[in-house]
Write a protein that holds these residues in place. Structure first.
Motif, PDB file in Angstrom:
ATOM      1  N   GLY A   1       0.761  -1.235  -0.156  1.00  0.00           N
ATOM      2  CA  GLY A   1      -0.054  -0.007   0.089  1.00  0.00           C
ATOM      3  C   GLY A   1       0.658   1.125   0.073  1.00  0.00           C
ATOM      4  O   GLY A   1       1.876   1.446   0.983  1.00  0.00           O
ATOM      5  N   GLY A   2       0.770   1.751  -0.980  1.00  0.00           N
ATOM      6  CA  GLY A   2       1.739   3.240  -1.231  1.00  0.00           C
ATOM      7  C   GLY A   2       2.884   3.240  -1.032  1.00  0.00           C
ATOM      8  O   GLY A   2       3.645   2.260  -1.569  1.00  0.00           O
TER       9      GLY A   2
ATOM     10  N   LEU B   1       6.475  -3.907   9.587  1.00  0.00           N
ATOM     11  CA  LEU B   1       5.657  -2.855  10.556  1.00  0.00           C
ATOM     12  C   LEU B   1       6.508  -1.801  10.482  1.00  0.00           C
ATOM     13  O   LEU B   1       7.591  -1.400  10.598  1.00  0.00           O
ATOM     14  N   GLU B   2       5.571  -0.600  11.134  1.00  0.00           N
ATOM     15  CA  GLU B   2       6.459   0.596  11.452  1.00  0.00           C
ATOM     16  C   GLU B   2       5.877   1.017  12.724  1.00  0.00           C
ATOM     17  O   GLU B   2       4.685   1.064  13.334  1.00  0.00           O
ATOM     18  N   ARG B   3       6.952   1.428  13.608  1.00  0.00           N
ATOM     19  CA  ARG B   3       6.652   2.003  14.753  1.00  0.00           C
ATOM     20  C   ARG B   3       7.807   3.219  14.916  1.00  0.00           C
ATOM     21  O   ARG B   3       8.712   3.565  14.118  1.00  0.00           O
ATOM     22  N   TYR B   4       7.387   4.089  15.784  1.00  0.00           N
ATOM     23  CA  TYR B   4       8.195   5.538  15.987  1.00  0.00           C
ATOM     24  C   TYR B   4       9.633   4.882  16.463  1.00  0.00           C
ATOM     25  O   TYR B   4       9.940   3.966  17.204  1.00  0.00           O
TER      26      TYR B   4
ATOM     27  N   CYS C   1       3.303  -5.105   3.149  1.00  0.00           N
ATOM     28  CA  CYS C   1       3.750  -3.818   3.786  1.00  0.00           C
ATOM     29  C   CYS C   1       2.814  -2.523   3.378  1.00  0.00           C
ATOM     30  O   CYS C   1       2.442  -2.508   2.382  1.00  0.00           O
ATOM     31  N   GLY C   2       2.578  -1.442   4.210  1.00  0.00           N
ATOM     32  CA  GLY C   2       1.677  -0.545   3.901  1.00  0.00           C
ATOM     33  C   GLY C   2       0.966  -0.074   5.226  1.00  0.00           C
ATOM     34  O   GLY C   2       1.535  -0.193   6.357  1.00  0.00           O
ATOM     35  N   PRO C   3      -0.133   0.673   5.152  1.00  0.00           N
ATOM     36  CA  PRO C   3      -0.983   1.115   6.239  1.00  0.00           C
ATOM     37  C   PRO C   3      -1.127  -0.138   7.025  1.00  0.00           C
ATOM     38  O   PRO C   3      -1.481  -1.154   6.534  1.00  0.00           O
ATOM     39  N   GLU C   4      -1.520   0.376   8.486  1.00  0.00           N
ATOM     40  CA  GLU C   4      -1.520  -1.051   9.251  1.00  0.00           C
ATOM     41  C   GLU C   4      -2.717  -1.684   9.208  1.00  0.00           C
ATOM     42  O   GLU C   4      -2.888  -3.128   9.413  1.00  0.00           O
ATOM     43  N   LYS C   5      -3.693  -1.117   8.832  1.00  0.00           N
ATOM     44  CA  LYS C   5      -5.070  -1.739   8.656  1.00  0.00           C
ATOM     45  C   LYS C   5      -5.012  -2.590   7.541  1.00  0.00           C
ATOM     46  O   LYS C   5      -5.749  -3.531   7.362  1.00  0.00           O
TER      47      LYS C   5
END
Ligand SMILES: Cc1cc2nc3c(=O)[nH]c(=O)nc-3n(C[C@H](O)[C@H](O)[C@H](O)COP(=O)(O)OP(=O)(O)OC[C@H]3O[C@@H](n4cnc5c(N)ncnc54)[C@H](O)[C@@H]3O)c2cc1C
Ligand code: FES
Length: 278
Positions: free
Chosen positions: A115-116, A223-226, A199-203
Motif C-alpha cells: 500500500g502506497g 511494520l512501522e513504529r516510532y 507492507c503499507g498502512p497497518e489496517k
C-alpha cells in the motif's frame, strides 16, 4: 544491552552524496547513493537517514543496484521528509544501518501486497523473488493513479512475464476499483498461494494477515513504529514484547500472532503517548 561488532559497524553514521533522484509521482522520490554496507542489504531492511539540520528518520532500502548504489524511496509527509525530498543531486545525507530483519523467500507461489510507500521495501523483495524464479503476483494499492509508485518497474516486469503486476485504486482511476486487499481476496478465492508478503498502512496489513489465516497461507509483513536509536536500546518502537527496529521490521506469521492484538489497533507516538493506528 551489549553492542556487538555488527551493531557498532552498522550504527556508525556515514556521510553519502546523493547521486541521482527519480521522481516516482508528485509526492514521492527515489534517492540513490553509494554505501558499501547498504549495497549488501537484504529486502526489508531499513536505514536511519540524517537530514542535516533537520532530523533523523527511518526509511526502507528500496533497491540495491548492480553498480553498487542503493536507494531509499520517500514520501513527503512532514518536516524531515519535505527537507529530504527538497535535496538535490550532490547534496549530502547521513546514513546508519542497514538495520532489522528481512523478508525471507519461502514456497513457490507468492502474493505481494503493498500500500502506497509500503511498496518501498517490497521492490527489493520482488527483485529477489524474480531471481529465485518464484511465481509472483504483486498488488499495489493506492488512493488514486497519481499516488502509484514504481509503475514502470512493475509494468516492465509484468510485460516480460517475470511477475503478474496488478494495481488497485480506491477511486478506480487505474486498475481495479477498491482496496488492494479486496483484490487480493478475490484472487485468493480462486488460487492457492504459499505465502502473502505485505507492507503499507497497518489496517491493510491487518486485513492481509486475516486473509492469510483464512486461506491457510504463510505470512510476512513489515511494520512501522516510532524509532530513535534503531538498535533496540531506547524502547520507542515497542510493540507487545517486540522492538520493531530489532525484532522487525519484518515479522513472520508466528511473531505477528504474538502481537495480533496491537496490529492495526494502537501504537506509541514520539512523546510516548498511546495513540490509535489510523
Ligand atoms: C522501519 C520503517 C521504514 C520506513 N520506510 C519508509 C519508506 O521507505 N518510505 C517512506 O516514505 N516512509 C517510510 N517510513 C516512515 C517515515 O519514517 C516517516 O514518514 C518519517 O519519519 C516522517 O517524518 P517527517 O518529519 O517528515 O514527518 P512527521 O510530521 O514528523 O511525522 C509524520 C508521521 O511519520 C511518523 N514518524 C515521524 N518520525 C518518525 C520516526 N523517527 N520513526 C517512525 N515514524 C516516524 C510520525 O509518527 C507520523 O505518523 C518508515 C518508517 C519505519 C519505522
Ligand atoms: S528505536 Fe530504539 S529500541 Fe527500537
Amino acid at each position: 544491552m551489549k553492542l556487538s561488532g555488527w551493531h557498532i559497524k552498522n550504527n556508525t553514521i556515514r556521510v553519502v552524496k546523493i547521486l541521482r533522484i527519480k521522481p516516482e509521482n508528485p509526492y514521492v522520490k527515489t534517492i540513490f547513493f553509494r554505501d558499501s554496507l547498504c549495497s549488501s542489504a537484504e529486502p526489508g531492511q531499513f536505514v536511519m537517514v540524517w537530514i542535516p539540520g533537520v532530523d533523523e528518520i527511518p526509511l526502507s532500502i528500496s533497491s540495491v543496484c548492480s553498480d553498487g548504489s542503493s536507494s531509499i524511496t520517500v514520501a513527503e509527509v512532514g518536516e524531515a521528509t519535505k527537507a529530504l525530498t527538497s535535496l538535490k543531486v550532490g547534496d549530502l545525507i547521513g546514513i546508519r544501518g542497514p538495520f532489522g530483519t528481512s523478508f525471507k523467500v519461502t514456497g513457490r507461489r507468492s502474493l505481494v501486497i503493498g500500500g502506497g510507500t509500503g511498496m518501498a521495501p517490497l521492490l527489493m523483495l520482488i527483485d529477489r523473488l524474480v531471481k529465485e524464479n518464484i511465481r509472483t503476483t504483486v498488488i499495489e494499492g493506492v488512493k488514486n493513479r497519481d499516488r502509484l509508485i514504481f509503475l514502470d518497474d512493475l509494468k516492465n516486469l509484468s510485460e516480460s512475464g517475470e511477475v503478474e503486476a496488478l494495481f488497485a485504486t480506491e477511486d478506480g482511476s487505474y486498475g481495479f476499483k477498491g482496496l488492494a486487499t479486496d483484490l487480493a481476496e478475490s484472487i485468493l478465492r480462486r488460487e492457492k498461494f504459499d505465502i502473502i508478503y505485505a507492507c503499507g498502512p497497518e489496517k491493510m496489513i491487518r486485513k492481509a494477515y486475516e486473509l492469510a489465516n483464512s486461506h491457510l497461507t504463510d505470512f510476512q509483513a513489515s511494520l512501522e513504529r516510532y524509532m530513535r536509536c534503531a538498535i533496540g536500546i531506547c524502547g520507542s518502537c515497542v510493540i507487545g514484547r517486540y522492538r520493531v527496529c530489532r525484532d522487525g521490521p519484518v515479522f513472520d506469521k508466528k511473531k505477528i500472532k504474538d502481537i495480533e492484538k496491537y496490529l492495526g489497533s494502537f501504537k506509541y507516538n514520539e512523546k510516548g503517548e498511546k495513540v490509535p493506528v489510523i
